[in-house]
Each structure stands twice: as C-alpha cells, then as structure tokens.
Enzyme design. Sequence first.
Site, PDB file in Angstrom:
ATOM      1  N   CYS A   2     -11.040   5.156   0.700  1.00 40.24           N
ATOM      2  CA  CYS A   2     -12.410   4.677   0.756  1.00 40.24           C
ATOM      3  C   CYS A   2     -12.735   3.976  -0.557  1.00 40.24           C
ATOM      4  O   CYS A   2     -12.262   4.352  -1.615  1.00 40.24           O
ATOM      5  CB  CYS A   2     -13.450   5.767   0.967  1.00 40.24           C
ATOM      6  SG  CYS A   2     -13.217   6.719   2.457  1.00 40.24           S
ATOM      7  N   ARG A  27      -8.493  -0.020   0.153  1.00 41.04           N
ATOM      8  CA  ARG A  27      -8.633   1.434   0.049  1.00 41.04           C
ATOM      9  C   ARG A  27      -9.009   2.082   1.380  1.00 41.04           C
ATOM     10  O   ARG A  27      -9.118   3.304   1.483  1.00 41.04           O
ATOM     11  CB  ARG A  27      -9.709   1.795  -0.977  1.00 41.04           C
ATOM     12  CG  ARG A  27      -9.447   1.233  -2.349  1.00 41.04           C
ATOM     13  CD  ARG A  27     -10.588   1.550  -3.273  1.00 41.04           C
ATOM     14  NE  ARG A  27     -10.669   2.961  -3.534  1.00 41.04           N
ATOM     15  CZ  ARG A  27     -10.016   3.598  -4.495  1.00 41.04           C
ATOM     16  NH1 ARG A  27      -9.239   2.925  -5.308  1.00 41.04           N
ATOM     17  NH2 ARG A  27     -10.143   4.889  -4.666  1.00 41.04           N
ATOM     18  N   TRP A  74     -11.930   4.913   5.008  1.00 43.50           N
ATOM     19  CA  TRP A  74     -10.680   5.377   5.611  1.00 43.50           C
ATOM     20  C   TRP A  74     -11.014   6.778   6.116  1.00 43.50           C
ATOM     21  O   TRP A  74     -11.234   7.700   5.322  1.00 43.50           O
ATOM     22  CB  TRP A  74      -9.568   5.414   4.572  1.00 43.50           C
ATOM     23  CG  TRP A  74      -8.224   5.725   5.124  1.00 43.50           C
ATOM     24  CD1 TRP A  74      -7.341   4.851   5.677  1.00 43.50           C
ATOM     25  CD2 TRP A  74      -7.591   7.004   5.177  1.00 43.50           C
ATOM     26  NE1 TRP A  74      -6.196   5.512   6.073  1.00 43.50           N
ATOM     27  CE2 TRP A  74      -6.325   6.839   5.774  1.00 43.50           C
ATOM     28  CE3 TRP A  74      -7.968   8.300   4.776  1.00 43.50           C
ATOM     29  CZ2 TRP A  74      -5.438   7.885   5.979  1.00 43.50           C
ATOM     30  CZ3 TRP A  74      -7.084   9.345   4.983  1.00 43.50           C
ATOM     31  CH2 TRP A  74      -5.829   9.129   5.578  1.00 43.50           C
ATOM     32  N   ASN A 100     -16.525   8.854  -1.744  1.00 39.60           N
ATOM     33  CA  ASN A 100     -15.060   8.780  -1.616  1.00 39.60           C
ATOM     34  C   ASN A 100     -14.526  10.158  -2.019  1.00 39.60           C
ATOM     35  O   ASN A 100     -14.875  10.658  -3.078  1.00 39.60           O
ATOM     36  CB  ASN A 100     -14.571   7.675  -2.564  1.00 39.60           C
ATOM     37  CG  ASN A 100     -13.064   7.695  -2.800  1.00 39.60           C
ATOM     38  OD1 ASN A 100     -12.600   7.275  -3.847  1.00 39.60           O
ATOM     39  ND2 ASN A 100     -12.299   8.177  -1.855  1.00 39.60           N
ATOM     40  N   GLY A 101     -13.710  10.769  -1.150  1.00 41.28           N
ATOM     41  CA  GLY A 101     -13.185  12.103  -1.461  1.00 41.28           C
ATOM     42  C   GLY A 101     -13.484  13.064  -0.321  1.00 41.28           C
ATOM     43  O   GLY A 101     -13.780  12.628   0.796  1.00 41.28           O
ATOM     44  N   GLU A 501      13.484   2.143   1.502  1.00 41.84           N
ATOM     45  CA  GLU A 501      12.350   1.261   1.221  1.00 41.84           C
ATOM     46  C   GLU A 501      12.245   0.142   2.266  1.00 41.84           C
ATOM     47  O   GLU A 501      11.153  -0.194   2.724  1.00 41.84           O
ATOM     48  CB  GLU A 501      12.493   0.707  -0.207  1.00 41.84           C
ATOM     49  CG  GLU A 501      11.439  -0.292  -0.653  1.00 41.84           C
ATOM     50  CD  GLU A 501      10.018   0.236  -0.677  1.00 41.84           C
ATOM     51  OE1 GLU A 501       9.788   1.442  -0.469  1.00 41.84           O
ATOM     52  OE2 GLU A 501       9.111  -0.586  -0.863  1.00 41.84           O
ATOM     53  N   LYS A 505       8.971  -0.408   4.690  1.00 47.21           N
ATOM     54  CA  LYS A 505       8.222  -1.674   4.791  1.00 47.21           C
ATOM     55  C   LYS A 505       8.063  -2.079   6.254  1.00 47.21           C
ATOM     56  O   LYS A 505       6.991  -2.462   6.680  1.00 47.21           O
ATOM     57  CB  LYS A 505       8.919  -2.810   4.034  1.00 47.21           C
ATOM     58  CG  LYS A 505       8.957  -2.714   2.532  1.00 47.21           C
ATOM     59  CD  LYS A 505       7.635  -2.898   1.825  1.00 47.21           C
ATOM     60  CE  LYS A 505       6.934  -1.581   1.638  1.00 47.21           C
ATOM     61  NZ  LYS A 505       6.894  -0.978   0.357  1.00 47.21           N
ATOM     62  N   GLU A 508       5.616   0.315   8.147  1.00 44.76           N
ATOM     63  CA  GLU A 508       4.193   0.329   7.812  1.00 44.76           C
ATOM     64  C   GLU A 508       3.486  -0.973   8.129  1.00 44.76           C
ATOM     65  O   GLU A 508       2.302  -0.945   8.460  1.00 44.76           O
ATOM     66  CB  GLU A 508       3.958   0.752   6.359  1.00 44.76           C
ATOM     67  CG  GLU A 508       4.451  -0.219   5.329  1.00 44.76           C
ATOM     68  CD  GLU A 508       4.198   0.270   3.908  1.00 44.76           C
ATOM     69  OE1 GLU A 508       3.260   1.030   3.682  1.00 44.76           O
ATOM     70  OE2 GLU A 508       4.964  -0.149   3.016  1.00 44.76           O
ATOM     71  N   HIS A 524      27.079  11.730  11.024  1.00 40.29           N
ATOM     72  CA  HIS A 524      26.809  13.146  11.280  1.00 40.29           C
ATOM     73  C   HIS A 524      25.639  13.326  12.243  1.00 40.29           C
ATOM     74  O   HIS A 524      24.906  14.310  12.143  1.00 40.29           O
ATOM     75  CB  HIS A 524      26.560  13.877   9.956  1.00 40.29           C
ATOM     76  CG  HIS A 524      27.765  13.876   9.067  1.00 40.29           C
ATOM     77  ND1 HIS A 524      28.864  14.678   9.284  1.00 40.29           N
ATOM     78  CD2 HIS A 524      28.071  13.111   7.989  1.00 40.29           C
ATOM     79  CE1 HIS A 524      29.783  14.437   8.367  1.00 40.29           C
ATOM     80  NE2 HIS A 524      29.324  13.477   7.570  1.00 40.29           N
ATOM     81  N   LYS A 624      -4.558   1.834   0.508  1.00 36.65           N
ATOM     82  CA  LYS A 624      -3.703   1.566  -0.652  1.00 36.65           C
ATOM     83  C   LYS A 624      -3.639   2.762  -1.607  1.00 36.65           C
ATOM     84  O   LYS A 624      -2.580   3.138  -2.056  1.00 36.65           O
ATOM     85  CB  LYS A 624      -4.227   0.331  -1.369  1.00 36.65           C
ATOM     86  CG  LYS A 624      -3.406  -0.101  -2.572  1.00 36.65           C
ATOM     87  CD  LYS A 624      -2.194  -0.877  -2.150  1.00 36.65           C
ATOM     88  CE  LYS A 624      -1.365  -1.347  -3.322  1.00 36.65           C
ATOM     89  NZ  LYS A 624       0.029  -1.581  -2.923  1.00 36.65           N
TER      90      LYS A 624
END
Length: 629
Positions: A2, A27, A74, A100-101, A501, A505, A508, A524, A624
Amino acid sequence: MCGIAGYLGPKDAAQVLLVALERLKYRGYDSAGLAVSEGGSLHLRRAAGKLQALSAKLDAQPVSGHCGIAHTRWATHGPPEERNSHPHLSYDGRIAVVHNGIIENHAALRRDLEADGVRFASDTDTEVIPHLLAKHYDGKDPLQALLRTLAMLEGAFAIAVAFADRTDRLLAARKGSPLLIGRGRDRPLRPGTQERQYTDGGTPWGERELLIASDLPALLPHASEYLPLEDGEIADLGPHGVRCYDFRGERREPRWRPVEITASAVSKGNYDSFMAKEIAEQPEVLARLIDSRLRDGRLVQPDLGIDLATIRHVVFLACGTSWHAALLGKRFLENLARVHVEVDISSEYRYRNPVAAGNTLVVAISQSGETADTLAGLRLAKSKFLPVVGLVNVVTSTIARESDGVLPLLAGPEIGVASTKAYTAQVMALYLFAAQIARAKGLLPHDAEDSCIAAARAMPDLVARTLQLCEPSVEECADLYAAAQATVFLGRGGEHPTALEGALKLKEIAYVHAVGYPAGEFKHGPIALVTRHLPVVCICPRDAMYEKMLSNIQEVKARAGRIIAVGDGADRDLRDLADQVLPVLRASDELLQPILSILPLQRYAYRVARLRDCDVDQPRNLAKSVTVE
Ligand code: F6R
C-alpha cells in the site's frame, strides 16, 4: 505494501495526489482513493481496480481543495472493493484516514466500537482508526486525539489523517511501515519587502507546501527536502510548518535532508514500461556501482564499523529475487574469502532460533529496504548482538537505518514490480564485497585483486552487448513458446540461482507456471514432467560445469523436451543439442557469468508477458515493497 500520500499547499490537492499515487502504485494497485478537506467537509473519491478508475471518477466528479490524503491499496483485510478502499471515514464523517500496515488488535477494537454503537462500513482493519480518532477528537486538538488513538493500536502502521474542519492541517504517524514528509522550497520574498510571494493570495498552509508519502519518488517534483519519520514518530503539518513528536507527545527535532533524485529518474522515458527501462539501464547501473567501490584503481574497504578481517561466518537474509542474489553471494564468499556462509529466507530465519556464533556477520539484502520479513530477521540478529550490514537500494529505508553498516546498490529507483537492475547490482555488489573481505583477510594478492577489478570493469560493456546480441533469439523463442503452459529452468553451480531467477521472472509477470531446478537434481523426480510440449531452458555457459550440463541437456533431449539453451552462440555442441540458443557473451571471471546469463531470461519473461497481454509493471496480486508478513 500500500502507498499513502498527503498534500497541503497552494496547488490542487487532488491533482498532486493522483501523481503521487501514480508513483506509489508499485506498492499495491487493486484499488485507490483520496479525500480532500474543503468547505467543512471531507470529499471522498474511491474506486476498485487500477488508478485509471479513480482518475475517471475524479473526471466525472471533480473535487477541489488544497489539503488531502490518498492511498493505493494491496488488499490484506477484505477484498479489493470500493467499500474496502481507503481513505476510511469516521462514523461522523469528520475524519479520514489512510493506512499502510496491519492493525493486529483490530478485531478487539472493532468489537468495543460496535458495542458503543459504531457501524462499520468496510471489512478492513484500518477502519477502527478513524472511529477511535472521532471518539477522542473534541474539535480543538487533533494531535491529542491522535496520541490517544495511537496508544490503543497494536501492529505495524503508517497513517495519514485529514479533518473536515481543518483545511490547513494533516497528521501522520509511523510505527513499522515507512513514511516520509516532504516540504517545498521556501517562497521568494517580494522585491524590497519582507513579504513572501503567494500566487494564491493567502497563506493558510504556511510558507512551504507540505507532503506526505510512503516513498521518495512520490514527493516529486514538489518537495526539495524530506524527513524520514522514525518508528514511533508523529508529524503535525500545518501553517506552523512541520512539528514532530513521539507517541507520548514529546517534541522531537526534525532532521531534513535534501531530495537528490529527479523526476526523470522515476519516469518511463521512451520505454513502454519501467521493466523495459530498468533492464536497459543495467550497464550504467553496474558502472556506477563498480566506480563507487574503487579508488585509484583499488578496492576501497567499506566503512561499515566492522573489521572485515575477523569475519568467519556470514548469514545472508533475503526474500525472492534478493535471495537468489544471496545464493550467488555464498559462492563468491566461499571462493574468494573462504568464509562459511548460510543463506536464509528471511521469513524462515525470523521464526527459528538461529545459533549466534562468534565472528558472524549478518547481511540483510533488500532492494526496497522495507521487506517486513527481512527487517524482522535483522532485528532478531541484532537482539543476539550480531553485527548487521544492509545491502539495500533505498538508502532512506528502515533496513538501511537499522543496520550497523550500509552497502548501497546505487541502482536508482526500481519501479517495475519485477526486480531486474537491482538483482544484477546485488550480484555485483556481493562479488565486490567478497573481494573486499578476501583482501582484508590477506587472501587476495595484488594480482588477484587486479583480475577481479578488471573482470568487474568489463561487465557493463558485456551486459550492453549481450542485451543487443540476445534480443532476436529472445523474440523468436517468445513467439514460439508464449502459449506454453509451463516452463522449466535448469542450471548448475552459479547458474542454479539464474535458473531460479529466470523462473521467478516468468511466473510473476507472464503468469506461466515455471520452476527452476539444479540440473543435476532434475533426474530425481521432476524429469517426469518432460514431454515434447515442455520448454526447458538450460543455462549452459562454458564454465566449470559445462560438460556436466551438456549431459543433463542430453537427458532432456532424450525425452523429447524442447531445449532453449543460454550460452555461447558460437558453441557448435550446444547448437546441435538445443532447439534454440539465447546467446550470451562470456565474463572473464566465471563467478560473474550469471549476470550475463540472466539478461536473456529477463527479456524473455518481458516478451512472453507482452505477448500474453500481461501488465509487466504491475502484475496481479503483487506489490513492490512487501511491508507485511
Ligand atoms: C521479484 C521481486 C521480489 C523481491 C522480494 C524482496 O522480482 O522483486 O521477489 O525480490 O519481494 O524484496 P526486497 O529486495 O525489496 O527485500
């Protein structure tokens, strides 16, 4: 997660706040809203969905005024619907809050408020705050109402508050979540007088415009100075300027700093997305970083307040992409400095009871410097008296401020949700840090130091050329495989983190199920996934694992998998095995090769996402800065 913003000044508050939200939307972006105080009322506009929805609402129902707060969300408590969007109003409509939180005791507070007859309009934890403020506000002293309310809240929060009866006052408070206050330039004096020039005819908001934001870019272009609120601090913004208090109401001296980033650093420029821009920026980011770690052609020992020669163990704490960089950091430290290294995922470390052995250095790696789990890990390490170094991009962040020493990445603002330039900068910073430790321990003779420096210095150019070289093949592969349901990424040694990585990418931003695996481990179990429909990206530069990797590729080929190889474009053996090759140049120190190998995979994810019509800068469900657990 947020983003919150506030504005008090001569400009149209709604317009300033919309631009601030645009800069904060990384955010969180599932709904947005703002409230402007004007004519004794709070004018609220909120909309579910992306920021354009709020903008359209404001076009249809404009609000005017010079004092307001705003939020981009968010979702944590309650689905992303308009009624759960911020700002939230108090039961009497006199107070608006953005937050925010997470308010951890919101359920108990809600029960008490409901027992007093308060009717809630949302499912959020936030809504208790405006109701509590309204109960404590006597119409005279907003600060007292805030102090009483804060005393009742548990959890992490950054909040901003606006009042219907005050068009010249905003309050902000911080405990755990980041919050900055900004102020504009002092206004010029009228020639020959001591009076300041106001184009707006009055001074209800004081001599400088004032702002609130979760992050520095959102204060631009209005603020020339900023003040990061400390944990447990309140800012009172009004005609008096900015006054700071602790949560008991004691005055604190604000320490203003100049705003040093420019508005162009936070715009897309000629690119279609921040992600594309940030991928392209990697050569200059690496060059700047390397320069900052050298003086007169030699490695500078960083000023961390820690004797690097005494370090025997290093613990890396990180999440997501930063954790992948940490895996490479382990290789660098083991190879160059012979230091024992553990790499921990922050959300696991914080709930363990880790052994705090002597001579251990903890390195918290975080682009944003605000990731809640990494911050909690840092605090746990400090509670065990372990020294902590923060490897961060945002040097104003909480992790930077709470670390004993800071290694800045200097990558500039990273706005695309998928980390790209910060990742390669982290990898380079860790390589140079390992070399610095090796030198402090007497393990890096002059000529070895020279080769490390030469290898690092060659990287910006190699990165620029690799980006150009691989693009046609990246495009071809993306066209061929954009519709694939899943993709596997395989690598060994230093290219195992590259495989992780590359898979992250693609997951997401393109929403393709992807998994990264150490190639030697593939047989395996996961090799059962291979069919002729499965693209398998095999990262196979000419490094120490090259021959082993070729054998692993053979195993996939024998089961008819589609092989996309990342490696030397002129390698005949690789070309013969692979369906396609994404060519990369070769680093002179193979420890640095992963910086080159990840480049075509960043571009591949980007292109596949575009072909699948995904929003690369704001992928669904993500944010983010992950400032909640
Ligand atoms: C992926 C990504 C995330 C972050 C993670 C940690 O592209 O960006 O996985 O790496 O959320 O964030 P920081 O580095 O800010 O602590």
